[in-house]
Design a protein around this motif. Structure first.
Motif, PDB file in Angstrom:
ATOM      1  N   VAL A 196      34.596  34.864 -54.984  1.00  0.00           N
ATOM      2  CA  VAL A 196      34.250  33.642 -55.713  1.00  0.00           C
ATOM      3  C   VAL A 196      33.107  33.981 -56.665  1.00  0.00           C
ATOM      4  CG1 VAL A 196      33.374  31.282 -55.561  1.00  0.00           C
ATOM      5  CG2 VAL A 196      34.988  32.143 -53.836  1.00  0.00           C
ATOM      6  N   CYS A 201      37.714  31.007 -58.548  1.00  0.00           N
ATOM      7  CA  CYS A 201      38.515  32.031 -57.872  1.00  0.00           C
ATOM      8  C   CYS A 201      38.753  33.155 -58.868  1.00  0.00           C
ATOM      9  CB  CYS A 201      39.850  31.431 -57.409  1.00  0.00           C
ATOM     10  SG  CYS A 201      41.075  32.679 -56.917  1.00  0.00           S
ATOM     11  N   CYS A 225      42.618  29.833 -51.766  1.00  0.00           N
ATOM     12  CA  CYS A 225      42.624  29.160 -53.072  1.00  0.00           C
ATOM     13  C   CYS A 225      43.842  28.245 -53.121  1.00  0.00           C
ATOM     14  CB  CYS A 225      42.675  30.192 -54.191  1.00  0.00           C
ATOM     15  SG  CYS A 225      42.855  29.475 -55.837  1.00  0.00           S
ATOM     16  N   LEU A 232      39.626  33.513 -49.990  1.00  0.00           N
ATOM     17  CA  LEU A 232      38.400  33.431 -50.783  1.00  0.00           C
ATOM     18  C   LEU A 232      37.236  34.104 -50.054  1.00  0.00           C
ATOM     19  CD1 LEU A 232      38.768  29.724 -51.908  1.00  0.00           C
ATOM     20  CD2 LEU A 232      39.175  31.752 -53.329  1.00  0.00           C
TER      21      LEU A 232
END
Length: 236
Positions: A196, A201, A225, A232
């Motif tokens: 992140v 993303c 995501c 993530l």
């Protein structure tokens, strides 16, 4: 270490192993070694060709010197006959004079031929010395490169073994179902875990919901995501 951190590390080591495998394959092709080997072979052929040319001219030179010696001997016999004054026949004297001129001309031609051969041999020998120096330098470089390649490949193989061990250790600490999901994502998406960055993303560049970001910051949960379905990872 939470499971998402473990998966992130697993992906890093997997990518490292992939790069190592790629390098091993490229080195295994040995393109540089092949190129040097070809050049070495061509240089050696050139040396052999020069050796044959030098030898051929030496044979011609030896043969030419023998013929020249025969001409000199014959000329001496003719001049001896002429200068001793034992021949009174005009036709025979004319013939001997003509023969002396012919032999003298042949001697001059043969001497010029021998001189040209000597000059050619000198040039060929100079070229041979220069190419031999190149050949020796190439052979030295070839041996060095081969040894370097062998050493580098052994080092890469050791690194590959280390990476595999690390991957096995990490994999053993991760839930099997989660690991299965990770492997499926890697197969289908290329990357299973994405970082992140700036609340986005990095896999699909979608801005993540505030609630997702909050859960990532305050928990060690494995979150996905909503857009690309990748796992993530937030570097805390």
């Amino acid at each position: 270490m939470g499971e998402i951190e473990g998966l992130w590390e697993l992906q890093k080591h997997t990518n490292i192993l992939k790069d190592i495998s790629k390098n091993l394959k490229e080195i295994g092709n040995g393109n540089r070694i092949k190129a040097l080997g070809f050049k070495l072979e061509e240089t050696e052929k050139r040396l052999l060709d020069l050796e044959n040319k030098i030898e051929e001219r030496e044979n011609r030179l030896n043969k030419g010197n023998l013929i020249l010696k025969e001409y000199d001997s014959k000329l001496q016999e003719i001049e001896k006959s002429l200068y001793e004054g034992n021949i009174s026949d005009l036709k025979q004297l004319t013939f001997l004079n003509q023969e002396r001129e012919n032999i003298t001309k042949k001697i001059e031609e043969k001497e010029m031929e021998i001189l040209n051969l000597l000059e050619e041999m000198e040039e060929l020998k100079k070229e041979f010395i220069l190419i031999k120096e190149d050949f020796q330098a190439l052979r030295k470089e070839y041996k060095k490169v081969v040894n370097e390649y062998k050493s580098f490949m052994e080092e890469l193989k050791r690194e590959a073994v280390d990476e595999k061990k690390k991957m096995e250790e990490i994999s053993s600490s991760i839930d099997k179902e989660l690991l299965k999901k990770y492997n499926e994502l890697r197969k289908n998406r290329g990357r299973a875990v994405v970082e992140v960055i700036d609340n986005r993303c990095s896999g699909c560049n979608m801005v993540l919901p505030a609630i997702t970001l909050d859960r990532l910051k305050n928990n060690n949960l494995v979150l996905y995501c909503e857009n690309c379905d990748r796992m993530l990872y937030l570097n805390k």
